[in-house]
Design a protein around this motif. Structure first.
Motif, mmCIF file in Angstrom:
data_model
loop_
_atom_site.group_PDB
_atom_site.id
_atom_site.type_symbol
_atom_site.label_atom_id
_atom_site.label_comp_id
_atom_site.label_asym_id
_atom_site.label_seq_id
_atom_site.Cartn_x
_atom_site.Cartn_y
_atom_site.Cartn_z
ATOM 1 N N VAL A 147 0.850 -1.194 0.000
ATOM 2 C CA VAL A 147 0.000 0.000 0.000
ATOM 3 C C VAL A 147 0.886 1.245 0.000
ATOM 4 C CG1 VAL A 147 -1.654 1.353 1.345
ATOM 5 C CG2 VAL A 147 -1.933 -1.134 1.150
ATOM 6 N N ASN A 148 0.526 2.203 -0.848
ATOM 7 C CA ASN A 148 1.241 3.479 -0.862
ATOM 8 C C ASN A 148 0.274 4.585 -1.263
ATOM 9 O OD1 ASN A 148 1.296 3.706 -3.883
ATOM 10 N ND2 ASN A 148 2.557 1.855 -3.667
ATOM 11 N N ALA A 149 0.764 5.787 -1.357
ATOM 12 C CA ALA A 149 -0.093 6.940 -1.642
ATOM 13 C C ALA A 149 -0.790 6.842 -2.990
ATOM 14 C CB ALA A 149 0.722 8.224 -1.570
ATOM 15 N N HIS A 150 -0.337 5.952 -3.861
ATOM 16 C CA HIS A 150 -0.924 5.795 -5.189
ATOM 17 C C HIS A 150 -1.888 4.604 -5.263
ATOM 18 C CE1 HIS A 150 1.907 8.790 -6.743
ATOM 19 N NE2 HIS A 150 2.795 8.208 -5.980
ATOM 20 N N SER A 151 -2.128 3.955 -4.135
ATOM 21 C CA SER A 151 -3.069 2.839 -4.118
ATOM 22 C C SER A 151 -4.495 3.336 -4.363
ATOM 23 C CB SER A 151 -3.003 2.105 -2.776
ATOM 24 O OG SER A 151 -1.749 1.481 -2.610
ATOM 25 N N LEU A 152 -5.328 2.472 -4.934
ATOM 26 C CA LEU A 152 -6.704 2.825 -5.248
ATOM 27 C C LEU A 152 -7.664 1.830 -4.596
ATOM 28 C CD1 LEU A 152 -6.298 3.675 -9.049
ATOM 29 C CD2 LEU A 152 -6.428 5.278 -7.132
ATOM 30 N N TYR A 153 -8.916 2.239 -4.481
ATOM 31 C CA TYR A 153 -9.946 1.440 -3.806
ATOM 32 C C TYR A 153 -11.124 1.275 -4.769
ATOM 33 C CZ TYR A 153 -13.252 0.221 -0.025
ATOM 34 O OH TYR A 153 -14.180 -0.388 0.795
ATOM 35 N N TYR A 154 -11.367 0.032 -5.186
ATOM 36 C CA TYR A 154 -12.390 -0.253 -6.191
ATOM 37 C C TYR A 154 -13.561 -1.039 -5.604
ATOM 38 C CZ TYR A 154 -9.215 1.009 -10.045
ATOM 39 O OH TYR A 154 -8.393 1.680 -10.922
ATOM 40 N N ASN A 155 -14.750 -0.799 -6.158
ATOM 41 C CA ASN A 155 -15.899 -1.665 -5.913
ATOM 42 C C ASN A 155 -15.819 -2.841 -6.888
ATOM 43 O OD1 ASN A 155 -16.853 0.292 -4.156
ATOM 44 N ND2 ASN A 155 -18.204 1.212 -5.673
ATOM 45 N N ILE A 156 -16.216 -4.020 -6.421
ATOM 46 C CA ILE A 156 -16.249 -5.210 -7.274
ATOM 47 C C ILE A 156 -17.691 -5.694 -7.364
ATOM 48 C CG2 ILE A 156 -15.416 -7.559 -7.628
ATOM 49 C CD1 ILE A 156 -13.199 -5.503 -7.833
ATOM 50 N N SER A 157 -18.210 -5.769 -8.580
ATOM 51 C CA SER A 157 -19.588 -6.208 -8.781
ATOM 52 C C SER A 157 -19.684 -7.724 -8.608
ATOM 53 C CB SER A 157 -20.047 -5.829 -10.199
ATOM 54 O OG SER A 157 -19.421 -6.660 -11.150
ATOM 55 N N PRO A 158 -20.908 -8.251 -8.498
ATOM 56 C CA PRO A 158 -21.077 -9.711 -8.389
ATOM 57 C C PRO A 158 -20.505 -10.481 -9.575
ATOM 58 C CG PRO A 158 -23.064 -8.605 -7.688
ATOM 59 C CD PRO A 158 -22.182 -7.546 -8.275
ATOM 60 N N THR A 159 -20.299 -9.795 -10.710
ATOM 61 C CA THR A 159 -19.702 -10.456 -11.876
ATOM 62 C C THR A 159 -18.196 -10.235 -11.963
ATOM 63 O OG1 THR A 159 -20.175 -8.522 -13.265
ATOM 64 C CG2 THR A 159 -21.832 -10.275 -13.192
ATOM 65 N N GLY A 160 -17.626 -9.558 -10.969
ATOM 66 C CA GLY A 160 -16.185 -9.360 -10.934
ATOM 67 C C GLY A 160 -15.685 -8.089 -11.577
ATOM 68 N N GLY A 161 -16.593 -7.223 -12.046
ATOM 69 C CA GLY A 161 -16.177 -5.978 -12.681
ATOM 70 C C GLY A 161 -15.691 -4.940 -11.686
ATOM 71 N N TYR A 162 -14.734 -4.136 -12.121
ATOM 72 C CA TYR A 162 -14.157 -3.069 -11.291
ATOM 73 C C TYR A 162 -14.837 -1.731 -11.569
ATOM 74 C CZ TYR A 162 -9.886 -5.644 -9.850
ATOM 75 O OH TYR A 162 -8.985 -6.512 -9.292
ATOM 76 N N THR A 163 -15.144 -0.985 -10.509
ATOM 77 C CA THR A 163 -15.584 0.404 -10.620
ATOM 78 C C THR A 163 -14.868 1.200 -9.533
ATOM 79 O OG1 THR A 163 -17.782 -0.260 -11.390
ATOM 80 C CG2 THR A 163 -17.526 1.999 -10.593
ATOM 81 N N LEU A 164 -14.174 2.251 -9.928
ATOM 82 C CA LEU A 164 -13.442 3.042 -8.942
ATOM 83 C C LEU A 164 -14.420 3.682 -7.971
ATOM 84 C CD1 LEU A 164 -10.579 4.021 -8.167
ATOM 85 C CD2 LEU A 164 -11.024 6.063 -9.547
ATOM 86 N N ASN A 165 -14.205 3.473 -6.683
ATOM 87 C CA ASN A 165 -15.050 4.090 -5.669
ATOM 88 C C ASN A 165 -14.799 5.603 -5.682
ATOM 89 O OD1 ASN A 165 -15.902 5.037 -2.936
ATOM 90 N ND2 ASN A 165 -16.374 2.882 -2.661
ATOM 91 N N PRO A 166 -15.864 6.407 -5.824
ATOM 92 C CA PRO A 166 -15.662 7.854 -5.928
ATOM 93 C C PRO A 166 -15.215 8.514 -4.628
ATOM 94 C CG PRO A 166 -17.993 7.355 -5.863
ATOM 95 C CD PRO A 166 -17.289 6.041 -5.974
ATOM 96 N N VAL A 167 -15.333 7.797 -3.515
ATOM 97 C CA VAL A 167 -14.847 8.328 -2.234
ATOM 98 C C VAL A 167 -13.422 7.831 -2.035
ATOM 99 C CG1 VAL A 167 -15.192 8.401 0.251
ATOM 100 C CG2 VAL A 167 -17.172 8.346 -1.273
ATOM 101 N N ASN A 168 -12.469 8.736 -2.044
ATOM 102 C CA ASN A 168 -11.073 8.341 -1.902
ATOM 103 C C ASN A 168 -10.804 7.704 -0.550
ATOM 104 O OD1 ASN A 168 -10.334 9.341 -4.430
ATOM 105 N ND2 ASN A 168 -9.942 11.388 -3.625
#
Length: 212
Positions: A124-145
């Motif tokens: 983990v570092n300052a450039h890490s990101l946090y994604y939502n994962i759908s039931p089908t495995g798709g990635y969506t960037l969580n808009p709340v940092n």
């Protein structure tokens, strides 16, 4: 400091509205990409708990659940999430929740209070990101940092309608400290942000279900 207090005020207003959001139909993420129970706890009605699996921790405040629940922290194989990861990103941790009401034996999607997820790792570092994962495995960037302090990432979670993945750049980036450090209001702000975002996600899922 004024900016922080102003943000806190906006969040406090949203807390009242966010709790009224209707949640989508139950989803068992153990059958949708997260088969492994990494940690679990039975939480008596109205009480809090801390659930930990290695470097991942979930902090549950008293009053989050009105009935006793079985709270499971689920994980899936990182390799399977790597195949769908956004370009330039590598998943370093994936997880989901399965919360079952012990009185009704139904899956709980809506939490009375957001829980706080934290993960500590050299990945983990300052450039890490946090994604939502759908039931089908798709990635969506969580808009709340997420809040990142050194090698620890934190995020508030208002319900279990999606899974999640923490990623870091595929090319190793020298670790730096996130600009958001040392604020005593961190967990409170995460809680508010989780409710704000949770309401939006769940309304979107509900609309999608009603259109099918």
């Amino acid at each position: 400091m004024k900016a922080v207090l102003k943000a806190g005020t906006a969040i406090a207003v949203t807390l009242a509205a966010g709790t009224a959001t209707a949640f989508a139909a139950s989803i068992d993420f153990q059958a949708h990409g997260f088969p492994t129970v990494a940690a679990q706890a039975t939480i008596p009605a109205g009480q809090g708990a801390t659930i930990q699996a290695g470097s991942a921790k979930v902090t549950i405040s008293p009053g989050t659940f009105t009935d006793a629940v079985k709270f499971e922290l689920l994980e899936g194989p990182l390799a399977s999430f790597a195949t769908k990861a956004p370009s330039g990103q590598t998943p370093v941790f994936d997880f989901a929740f399965k919360v079952v009401d012990q009185k009704t034996n139904t899956i709980v999607m809506k939490f009375g209070k957001p829980v706080i997820f934290s993960y500590t790792s050299q990945d983990v570092n300052a450039h890490s990101l946090y994604y939502n994962i759908s039931p089908t495995g798709g990635y969506t960037l969580n808009p709340v940092n997420p809040v990142i302090q050194g090698t620890t990432l934190k995020h508030g979670i208002a319900g279990a309608v999606v899974g999640w993945a923490v990623t870091s750049p595929t090319t190793t980036v020298k670790q730096t400290t996130s600009p958001i450090t040392g604020l005593p209001l961190t967990d409170w702000l995460l809680t508010g942000a989780a409710l704000i975002f949770g309401g939006g996600v769940l309304l979107a899922v509900r609309r999608k279900i009603s259109q099918n």
